[in-house]
Write an enzyme that holds these catalytic residues in place. Structure first.
Site, PDB file in Angstrom:
ATOM      1  CG  HIS A 121      -1.920   0.957   1.408  1.00 50.03           C
ATOM      2  ND1 HIS A 121      -1.675   2.275   1.718  1.00 50.03           N
ATOM      3  CD2 HIS A 121      -3.261   0.842   1.295  1.00 50.03           C
ATOM      4  CE1 HIS A 121      -2.830   2.928   1.799  1.00 50.03           C
ATOM      5  NE2 HIS A 121      -3.805   2.083   1.537  1.00 50.03           N
ATOM      6  CG  ASP A 198       0.464  -2.420   6.171  1.00 44.77           C
ATOM      7  OD1 ASP A 198      -0.565  -2.632   6.843  1.00 44.77           O
ATOM      8  OD2 ASP A 198       0.479  -1.750   5.124  1.00 44.77           O
ATOM      9  CD  GLN A 201      -6.948  -4.755   3.686  1.00 38.89           C
ATOM     10  OE1 GLN A 201      -7.915  -5.483   3.881  1.00 38.89           O
ATOM     11  NE2 GLN A 201      -7.086  -3.467   3.427  1.00 38.89           N
ATOM     12  CE  LYS A 224      -8.020  -0.147   5.527  1.00 39.66           C
ATOM     13  NZ  LYS A 224      -6.717  -0.184   4.863  1.00 39.66           N
ATOM     14  CB  CYS A 362      -3.617   3.192  -1.656  1.00 38.83           C
ATOM     15  SG  CYS A 362      -4.829   4.432  -1.257  1.00 38.83           S
TER      16      CYS A 362
HETATM   17  C1  LIG Z   1      -5.747   0.533   4.621  1.00 41.18           C
HETATM   18  C2  LIG Z   1      -4.343   0.128   4.542  1.00 41.18           C
HETATM   19  C3  LIG Z   1      -3.323   0.950   4.997  1.00 41.18           C
HETATM   20  C4  LIG Z   1      -3.578   2.347   5.516  1.00 41.18           C
HETATM   21  O1  LIG Z   1      -4.446   2.331   6.598  1.00 41.18           O
HETATM   22  P1  LIG Z   1      -5.077   3.702   7.149  1.00 41.18           P
HETATM   23  O2  LIG Z   1      -6.176   3.233   8.024  1.00 41.18           O
HETATM   24  O3  LIG Z   1      -5.553   4.468   5.956  1.00 41.18           O
HETATM   25  O4  LIG Z   1      -3.995   4.399   7.875  1.00 41.18           O
HETATM   26  C5  LIG Z   1      -2.027   0.481   4.931  1.00 41.18           C
HETATM   27  N1  LIG Z   1      -1.752  -0.738   4.466  1.00 41.18           N
HETATM   28  C6  LIG Z   1      -2.702  -1.565   4.016  1.00 41.18           C
HETATM   29  C7  LIG Z   1      -2.336  -2.928   3.537  1.00 41.18           C
HETATM   30  C8  LIG Z   1      -4.036  -1.164   4.038  1.00 41.18           C
HETATM   31  O5  LIG Z   1      -4.982  -1.976   3.592  1.00 41.18           O
END
Ligand SMILES: *Cc1c(COP(=O)(O)O)cnc(C)c1O
Length: 404
Positions: A121, A198, A201, A224, A362
């Site tokens: 992302h 990260d 997801q 999320k 993104c």
């Molecule tokens: C949504 C997402 C982000 C960013 O998350 P925010 O809530 O916008 O800060 C980063 N990495 C991944 C894989 C995402 O799906």
């Protein structure tokens, strides 16, 4: 077995109609819907105990502080962190990545390497690029294959004593690929690199155990995973959080301030400057309780069923290609129709009450690698149904007839 109708009744928004049709919400990878317990917990906080935390001796301030810290402990237990002070409240995954990327410059010199992957992302690309620009370090990218999987042999070849930090997502938001992160973590540690995951997801779909993973950092977003927007968590190992400098200066993060010198507060407060999103932090704990009441194992099993059903049904459409075909995927289906722009498909299915995401999600480098402008992305949550997937298939067929 989950009682999906009972679960759906927990989500007030799902009873709505959109453009005269029952809402089908398939944009869960962008943000999840919120159950009534979460929505109610927000107003309950403001109706009963709203006060600033960690400061007042008065009763409401104590109650708010207790609720905030209890939520932190809940999340600690949920991800199996060793200490609650390793669990930092943030505004989301983006904040967590920037917090670490900002302070990490201290450990980097020109010629060092920061490694990310081809399926990140933008949030897990740009902060590291900024770090490289500041320090003269080089950004190294783990390549992917045509299924949208990381090429692990290439990753292993790229690792060296120059690698100072590896940051990869647990699961790709655009493709749904689940990365073999335990292997990646162990290999990164073997060359002495720090590792950041990260988990934006992953947290909504899988049980996470940061001690079993042995990662140095793990970040995710509350919104999320059924929690409020503007909430998130950064887990960091105690030794790393002690080494890293503070991200922002201000109230709450200090031990003592004089004009000559300031000493910083202990963890976790060193990284929590200013008045935080108190209601959000407390209610993120409510969201975690809600997910656990359903059970992440149950959620994962049911969402996998939706993924298999959706994949099979969508592939029956002639001229439809799925982008991201790893055998290890979460419930994300990114696809395209031959000769039709994703945006046009998204617009027509929206007229039929179906919310999908269209565009680059993104993740422009992924789209560039596949030589496409974007995809149509349907991402399922545990409150979705096979009937809703049937409605999507009908809508996509209609879009194809209209646009083809
Ligand atoms: C949504 C997402 C982000 C960013 O998350 P925010 O809530 O916008 O800060 C980063 N990495 C991944 C894989 C995402 O799906």
């Amino acid at each position: 077995m989950l009682d999906i109708q009972a679960i759906r009744a927990d989500f007030p928004i799902l009873t709505q109609t959109v453009n005269g049709k029952p809402l089908v919400y398939f944009d869960n990878a962008a943000t999840s819907q919120k159950p009534k317990v979460v929505i109610d917990a927000i107003s309950n906080y403001y109706n009963t105990i709203n006060a600033n935390i960690h400061r007042g001796v008065h009763t409401l301030s104590q109650l708010a502080t207790d609720a905030y810290e209890i939520s932190r402990q809940k999340i600690q237990k949920h991800i199996n962190a060793k200490h609650s002070f390793e669990v930092l409240f943030t505004s989301g995954t983006t904040h967590g990545i920037n917090l670490v990327a900002s302070g990490f410059g201290q450990f980097i010199k020109a010629g060092d390497e920061i490694m990310i992957s081809a399926i990140e992302h933008h949030s897990n690309i740009v902060p590291w690029q900024m770090l490289c620009e500041r320090t003269g370090a080089n950004l190294v990218v783990i390549p992917m294959n045509d299924k949208g999987e990381l090429i692990i042999e290439e990753f292993e070849k790229l690792l060296s004593e120059r690698t100072k930090l590896v940051s990869v997502n647990h699961i790709s938001n655009a493709l749904g690929t689940i990365n073999p992160i335990k292997h990646i973590i162990d290999k990164a540690h073997a060359v002495g690199a720090a590792i950041f995951i990260d988990g934006a997801q992953a947290a909504p779909h899988l049980a996470i155990d940061v001690q079993a993973l042995d990662c140095d950092f793990y970040a995710f977003s509350g919104h999320k995973m059924c929690g409020p927007t503007g909430t998130g968590i950064l887990y960091g190992k105690e030794e790393w959080l002690n080494k890293l400098p503070p991200y922002q200066g201000g109230g709450e993060m200090i031990k003592e301030v004089t004009f000559a010198k300031t000493t910083y507060a202990d963890l976790p407060h060193k990284f929590e400057a200013g008045t935080p999103n108190i209601a959000g932090g407390i209610v993120l704990g409510t969201a975690v309780d809600y997910l656990n009441s359903i059970g992440l194992d149950n959620i994962q099993a049911y969402e996998h069923e939706l993924l298999e059903y959706g994949t099979q049904k969508l592939l029956e459409i002639e001229g439809l290609t799925i982008v991201g075909t790893s055998a290890h995927k979460t419930s994300v289906i990114s696809f395209n129709l031959d000769g039709i722009h994703p945006y046009d498909v998204g617009t027509i299915v929206d007229k039929m009450g179906i919310a999908v995401r269209t565009g680059h999600h993104c993740t422009q480098p992924i789209m560039d690698a596949f030589c496409i402008p974007g995809t149509i992305r349907a991402s399922f949550a545990f409150y979705n149904t096979k009937e809703e997937i049937d409605a999507l298939v009908t809508a996509v067929l209609k879009a194809q007839r209209m646009l083809g």
